[in-house]
Design a protein around this motif. Structure first.
Motif, PDB file in Angstrom:
ATOM      1  N   SER A   1      12.924   5.045  12.605  1.00 50.37           N
ATOM      2  CA  SER A   1      11.814   5.346  11.719  1.00 50.37           C
ATOM      3  C   SER A   1      11.317   6.777  11.905  1.00 50.37           C
ATOM      4  N   TYR A   2      11.181   7.188  13.151  1.00 51.66           N
ATOM      5  CA  TYR A   2      10.798   8.568  13.464  1.00 51.66           C
ATOM      6  C   TYR A   2      11.296   8.878  14.863  1.00 51.66           C
ATOM      7  N   PHE A   3      11.321  10.135  15.202  1.00 56.79           N
ATOM      8  CA  PHE A   3      11.834  10.554  16.502  1.00 56.79           C
ATOM      9  C   PHE A   3      10.703  11.119  17.343  1.00 56.79           C
ATOM     10  N   VAL A   4      10.602  10.630  18.564  1.00 60.23           N
ATOM     11  CA  VAL A   4       9.575  11.163  19.459  1.00 60.23           C
ATOM     12  C   VAL A   4      10.268  12.024  20.503  1.00 60.23           C
TER      13      VAL A   4
ATOM     14  N   GLU B   1       9.971  13.247  11.770  1.00 56.40           N
ATOM     15  CA  GLU B   1      10.444  12.211  10.854  1.00 56.40           C
ATOM     16  C   GLU B   1      11.747  12.664  10.222  1.00 56.40           C
ATOM     17  N   ILE B   2      12.786  12.490  11.016  1.00 58.93           N
ATOM     18  CA  ILE B   2      14.091  13.058  10.682  1.00 58.93           C
ATOM     19  C   ILE B   2      14.613  12.570   9.328  1.00 58.93           C
ATOM     20  N   PHE B   3      14.537  11.285   9.108  1.00 57.87           N
ATOM     21  CA  PHE B   3      15.080  10.736   7.857  1.00 57.87           C
ATOM     22  C   PHE B   3      13.988  10.546   6.807  1.00 57.87           C
ATOM     23  N   GLY B   4      12.832  11.169   7.043  1.00 64.33           N
ATOM     24  CA  GLY B   4      11.684  10.847   6.197  1.00 64.33           C
ATOM     25  C   GLY B   4      11.124   9.556   6.747  1.00 64.33           C
ATOM     26  N   HIS B   5       9.895   9.271   6.463  1.00 65.04           N
ATOM     27  CA  HIS B   5       9.297   8.109   7.099  1.00 65.04           C
ATOM     28  C   HIS B   5       8.705   7.171   6.054  1.00 65.04           C
TER      29      HIS B   5
ATOM     30  N   LEU C   1      13.272   6.121  16.607  1.00 64.46           N
ATOM     31  CA  LEU C   1      14.512   6.621  17.202  1.00 64.46           C
ATOM     32  C   LEU C   1      14.114   7.184  18.561  1.00 64.46           C
ATOM     33  N   HIS C   2      14.350   6.404  19.577  1.00 64.60           N
ATOM     34  CA  HIS C   2      13.830   6.766  20.887  1.00 64.60           C
ATOM     35  C   HIS C   2      14.963   6.744  21.896  1.00 64.60           C
TER      36      HIS C   2
END
Lengths: 437, 119
Positions: free
Chosen positions: A347-350, A359-363, A383-384
């Protein structure tokens, strides 16, 4: 390997107008075969050395050594043996038995197979039991069959009569809910989601199993850190392996990592059916099926073999993945499998060093898409690094650090999926009763 | 999302195996003759892969149903005594066959006449 291993299916598919009353009761040769010592299963691998030719008469003569069902006379003179097919040092034949005795006569089938298989000049023998009924007569008892879904939260509408279904297709005994975790495309993290979701169900107090339906790319052995071979318990029934309290079955237990499975569709269908039905799952609240990507043979087999209680679609937020997710979703709609909801993975990358959220792929793409499609949104998983590292090391995050935020995300998804499963909207529909007067 | 809204509660095969009565949740039961089901089988053998490929099947006046087998959540496989068993009748298809019984049957009779076939 293909021709012999799924002979029964191949015949069923190719000869569509075959006598309908001849049912393939026993698959002569399973894709997952047992070695001679009966200890561990292996894949059949047939070599073809050359030696003196054998004739059909030799085979018929050998079969005269096999006694009939009531131990009087032999199966050839009783007229129970069909036309013998001899091809390429492989022998196929069928033995006609009464439909209600098929199970009891399995040893007879095996004996016949052994007698022929031991002949010089025969590499492989396959015997099939067929049940013959007089077409003018009604099928044998039970005359009335009720086919309950495995998941009736309420009694069936017309009041089932409690009899066991006659056909194999209804449900897997002991398993309450079977849910498929699917996606339209590969690489969205379906298997990681399946494992953690299964562990999430378990953490919520449900007895859970996981079936890795990805024949070509099994990943459960690695994700759960399990090695070993499932042992046969009785006949062809395998005992599933266990990892973190989950009962697990995967093609990966039967072939070595790195060995490709090069099979056509019918073999996949047959292997899947076996991994589903010929495994001692025991009592399970939920069996999570990690589906292969796409909308092909494996998906159709799962949808047709069992009444799936529901499907969960995994997608990344990216538009491209969402297009494919929509295909997966529509496939389940076509076969009336309720879609429990969509999970947004990656969903997002921390950033592990600065904690910044990218938000690599958009969120939120999956949440919006779910809204558009009228399906519940079950939750999002970031994405962790921790999830990825633990997964690859065979230490799924929900099992290792159950209270971490990432594990909580999975557990939340499991809760929502279970609520949907038990809800009226999804679970309320029993399969229609089939009554034969 | 709810699955197909027309959900059957019971499929009842008559004693003489020549008709199937399908009851739906909304209470409408339809009795479908084996012959009608057979000649309008949803299988590719009958329907082909496009409407132009559809085959008109004749000579099934006396056909009987020998078995009913559930397929997943959505359909039933009907086996006929002429060996045909590749049609998966989804709940919605059964509903259409039931609701448009007269119309579809008249169409069938017309097709037979046109192609010089008989029942």
């Amino acid at each position: 390997m293909f021709a012999s291993a799924s002979l029964c299916e191949a015949m069923t598919m190719a000869v569509e107008t075959r006598n309908a009353d001849q049912a393939c009761l026993t698959r002569a040769n399973h894709p997952l075969q047992f070695s001679r010592d009966g200890k561990s299963p292996r894949l059949s691998n047939v070599s073809e050395p050359m030696s003196s030719p054998i004739t059909k008469d030799d085979i018929i003569n050998a079969l005269r050594r096999v006694k009939g069902p009531d131990l009087d006379d032999n199966i050839v003179d009783l007229g129970l043996v069909s036309e013998v097919v001899l091809a390429n040092r492989k022998v196929y034949f069928s033995i006609t038995v009464a439909a209600d005795r098929a199970e009891e006569l399995e040893p007879l089938r095996q004996a016949a197979e052994r007698v022929v298989g031991d002949l010089d000049g025969v590499d492989q023998a396959s015997a099939v039991l067929t049940a013959e009924r007089d077409p003018g007569q009604s099928p044998p008892a039970p005359m009335q069959t009720s086919v309950p879904r495995p998941t009736p939260p309420s009694p069936p509408p017309m009041g089932g009569n409690g009899q066991q279904p006659r056909t194999q297709k209804a449900g897997v005994p002991g398993v309450k809910h079977i849910i498929a975790v699917a996606s339209g495309k590969g690489g969205v993290g379906k298997s990681t989601t399946s494992v953690n979701l299964a562990l999430g169900f378990q953490a919520n107090g449900l007895t859970t199993g996981i079936l890795d339906a990805d024949i070509y790319g099994p990943s459960m052995p690695r994700l759960l850190g399990i090695t070993g071979r499932p042992q046969p318990v009785q006949g062809n029934i395998l005992r599933p392996l266990e990892g973190y309290g989950l009962k697990v079955m995967s093609m990966g237990f039967l072939v070595d990592e790195g060995t490709p499975v090069i099979w056509r569709g019918p073999m996949v269908m047959s292997a899947l059916t076996q991994m589903l039905r010929e495994v001692l799952w025991g009592e399970l609240d939920v069996l999570v099926v990690d589906m292969p990507p796409g909308t092909g043979d494996a998906q159709l087999t799962m949808a047709q073999q069992v009444p799936l209680s529901g499907a969960i679609i995994v997608s990344t937020p990216q538009d491209l993945a969402l297009i494919d997710a929509r295909k997966g979703l529509n496939m389940f709609r076509q076969v009336d499998v309720p879609v429990l909801g969509i999970v947004e993975n990656m969903s997002y990358f921390v950033c592990p060093s600065c904690g910044e959220r990218s938000e690599i792929f958009g969120h939120g793409g999956a949440r919006i898409e779910a809204g558009k499609l009228g399906v519940p949104f079950l939750g999002e998983v970031p994405l962790h690094m921790e999830i990825r590292e633990k997964s690859d090391a065979g230490q799924p995050i929900v099992a290792i650090t159950p209270d971490s935020p990432n594990a909580q995300a999975y557990r939340g998804i499991a809760v929502r999926a279970w609520e949907r499963l038990e809800s009226e909207a999804v679970g309320g529909r029993a399969a229609p009763r089939i009554v034969i007067e | 999302m709810s699955p197909s809204s027309l959900w059957p509660t019971e499929l009842r095969l008559s004693k003489d195996k020549s008709s199937l009565t399908v009851s739906f949740e909304d209470g409408a039961p339809y009795t479908l003759q084996a012959e009608y089901l057979r000649v309008r089988s949803p299988s590719a053998e009958v329907q082909g892969h496009s409407p132009e490929q559809r085959v008109t099947v004749g000579g099934k006046r006396a056909v009987k149903i020998t078995n009913l087998e559930p397929v997943g959540n959505y359909a039933v496989r009907i086996t006929f005594d002429d060996g045909h068993n590749t049609g998966l009748y989804s709940w919605s298809y059964l509903r259409v066959l039931g609701a448009k019984n007269d119309e579809r049957w008249a169409e069938y009779l017309a097709e037979l006449a046109e192609k010089g076939l008989s029942r």
